[in-house]
Motif scaffolding. Structure first.
Motif, mmCIF file in Angstrom:
data_model
loop_
_atom_site.group_PDB
_atom_site.id
_atom_site.type_symbol
_atom_site.label_atom_id
_atom_site.label_comp_id
_atom_site.label_asym_id
_atom_site.label_seq_id
_atom_site.Cartn_x
_atom_site.Cartn_y
_atom_site.Cartn_z
ATOM 1 N N LEU A 117 0.828 -1.200 0.000
ATOM 2 C CA LEU A 117 0.000 0.000 0.000
ATOM 3 C C LEU A 117 0.869 1.259 0.000
ATOM 4 C CD1 LEU A 117 -2.737 1.407 0.134
ATOM 5 C CD2 LEU A 117 -2.700 1.106 2.618
ATOM 6 N N ARG A 118 1.895 1.262 0.837
ATOM 7 C CA ARG A 118 2.789 2.422 0.878
ATOM 8 C C ARG A 118 3.446 2.645 -0.476
ATOM 9 N NH1 ARG A 118 7.690 1.822 4.756
ATOM 10 N NH2 ARG A 118 8.306 0.433 3.052
ATOM 11 N N ALA A 119 3.885 1.568 -1.108
ATOM 12 C CA ALA A 119 4.522 1.691 -2.418
ATOM 13 C C ALA A 119 3.564 2.289 -3.447
ATOM 14 C CB ALA A 119 5.016 0.323 -2.891
ATOM 15 N N ALA A 120 2.285 1.906 -3.359
ATOM 16 C CA ALA A 120 1.295 2.445 -4.292
ATOM 17 C C ALA A 120 1.007 3.913 -4.020
ATOM 18 C CB ALA A 120 0.005 1.630 -4.204
ATOM 19 N N VAL A 121 1.042 4.298 -2.745
ATOM 20 C CA VAL A 121 0.730 5.682 -2.358
ATOM 21 C C VAL A 121 1.851 6.633 -2.751
ATOM 22 C CG1 VAL A 121 0.431 7.214 -0.363
ATOM 23 C CG2 VAL A 121 -0.856 5.084 -0.499
ATOM 24 N N VAL A 122 3.096 6.219 -2.543
ATOM 25 C CA VAL A 122 4.232 7.125 -2.763
ATOM 26 C C VAL A 122 4.952 6.831 -4.079
ATOM 27 C CG1 VAL A 122 4.550 7.417 -0.288
ATOM 28 C CG2 VAL A 122 5.907 5.703 -1.486
ATOM 29 N N CYS A 123 4.287 6.158 -4.996
ATOM 30 C CA CYS A 123 4.911 5.862 -6.289
ATOM 31 C C CYS A 123 5.072 7.144 -7.101
ATOM 32 C CB CYS A 123 4.096 4.833 -7.068
ATOM 33 S SG CYS A 123 2.517 5.441 -7.698
ATOM 34 N N GLU A 124 5.896 7.060 -8.108
ATOM 35 C CA GLU A 124 6.208 8.235 -8.941
ATOM 36 C C GLU A 124 4.964 8.863 -9.547
ATOM 37 O OE1 GLU A 124 8.279 8.234 -13.123
ATOM 38 O OE2 GLU A 124 9.854 8.347 -11.593
ATOM 39 N N GLY A 125 4.083 8.033 -10.093
ATOM 40 C CA GLY A 125 2.877 8.559 -10.738
ATOM 41 C C GLY A 125 1.964 9.285 -9.771
ATOM 42 N N SER A 126 1.849 8.747 -8.564
ATOM 43 C CA SER A 126 1.004 9.366 -7.543
ATOM 44 C C SER A 126 1.545 10.726 -7.131
ATOM 45 C CB SER A 126 0.916 8.443 -6.317
ATOM 46 O OG SER A 126 0.253 9.073 -5.254
ATOM 47 N N LEU A 127 2.840 10.797 -6.879
ATOM 48 C CA LEU A 127 3.457 12.060 -6.458
ATOM 49 C C LEU A 127 3.442 13.089 -7.585
ATOM 50 C CD1 LEU A 127 6.526 10.801 -4.377
ATOM 51 C CD2 LEU A 127 4.179 11.256 -3.631
#
Length: 231
Positions: free
Chosen positions: A78-88
């Motif tokens: 979940l953390r990886a999905a939240v702070v991924c490049e596309g999200s940021l």
């Protein structure tokens, strides 16, 4: 071309810098620093390094407290999905970071203002700048202004991608008996059929769901079970 108006941009960020240089540094890409003969530290890379660590820590602590039943592996995903490049990068676009970056001519001409990697790095650099300017508490508050909703949305989408796996992982904590799925009803004509699935565990119905395919019905049944469990 850079359009930076510090006061206007700070309003969008929701943070007022005591040291304006830190914000300017957070928006300075290495290509601009190189072209303008600035020192090796006069770009946003060090602030990005700090912001990345702060972001991971703040998001990790929030998820640890918010989702006490979520196992370590799921928290990591979940953390990886939240702070991924596309999200940021998406958050950067909402703030108008791209138009305020200091870029070299080469990056400017190749679309750097809208490149995910540059926008994501700048978002992290701004977090680093807030941390240096106001301390970890200010940085934490700044991060969560954006991340609380992002985490909630990502968790919903993330879980719904594979509710069956998520449900099985939860059940495995309390039982070695796997869950069982069954199609209990079919509605409508052949060209527009709706399937109804039930998920059970040791004879007990955990949830029921419908869908245009058997797989979709099973996923929705698993999601219904997760909703009942409030996880």
């Amino acid at each position: 071309m850079n359009y930076l108006n510090l006061e206007e941009f700070e309003k969008k960020l929701g943070y007022h810098f005591a040291d304006k240089h830190l914000l300017l540094l957070a928006l300075t890409h290495s290509s601009y620093a190189n072209e303008n003969k600035k020192g090796s530290h006069e770009n946003n890379e060090r602030l990005e390094f700090l912001g990345d660590a702060v972001l991971d820590m703040v998001v990790s602590e929030y998820m640890y407290r918010k989702f006490p039943e979520m196992p370590e592996g799921e928290l990591t995903k979940l953390r990886a999905a939240v702070v991924c490049e596309g999200s940021l990068a998406g958050l950067s676009r909402k703030l108008g970071v791209g138009r305020n970056l200091f870029l070299g001519k080469g990056e400017e001409s190749t679309g750097g203002r809208n490149r995910d990697s540059i926008l994501a790095d700048a978002f992290e650099a701004i977090i680093g700048a807030v941390c240096m300017d106001g301390g970890i508490e200010a940085a934490s508050a700044y991060v969560m202004r954006f991340m609380e909703n992002q985490i909630a949305q990502t968790k919903t989408n993330f879980r719904n991608l594979d509710c069956k796996t998520h449900l099985q992982e939860i059940i495995q904590k309390i039982s070695k008996v796997p869950v069982h799925y069954a199609i209990v009803d079919e509605k409508g004509p052949d060209h527009n059929k709706v399937f109804v699935a039930e998920v059970t565990h040791e004879g007990k119905v955990l949830g029921q769901g419908s869908g245009k395919s058997k797989k979709e019905a099973e996923q929705n049944a698993a999601n219904a079970a997760l909703e009942k469990m409030k996880v």
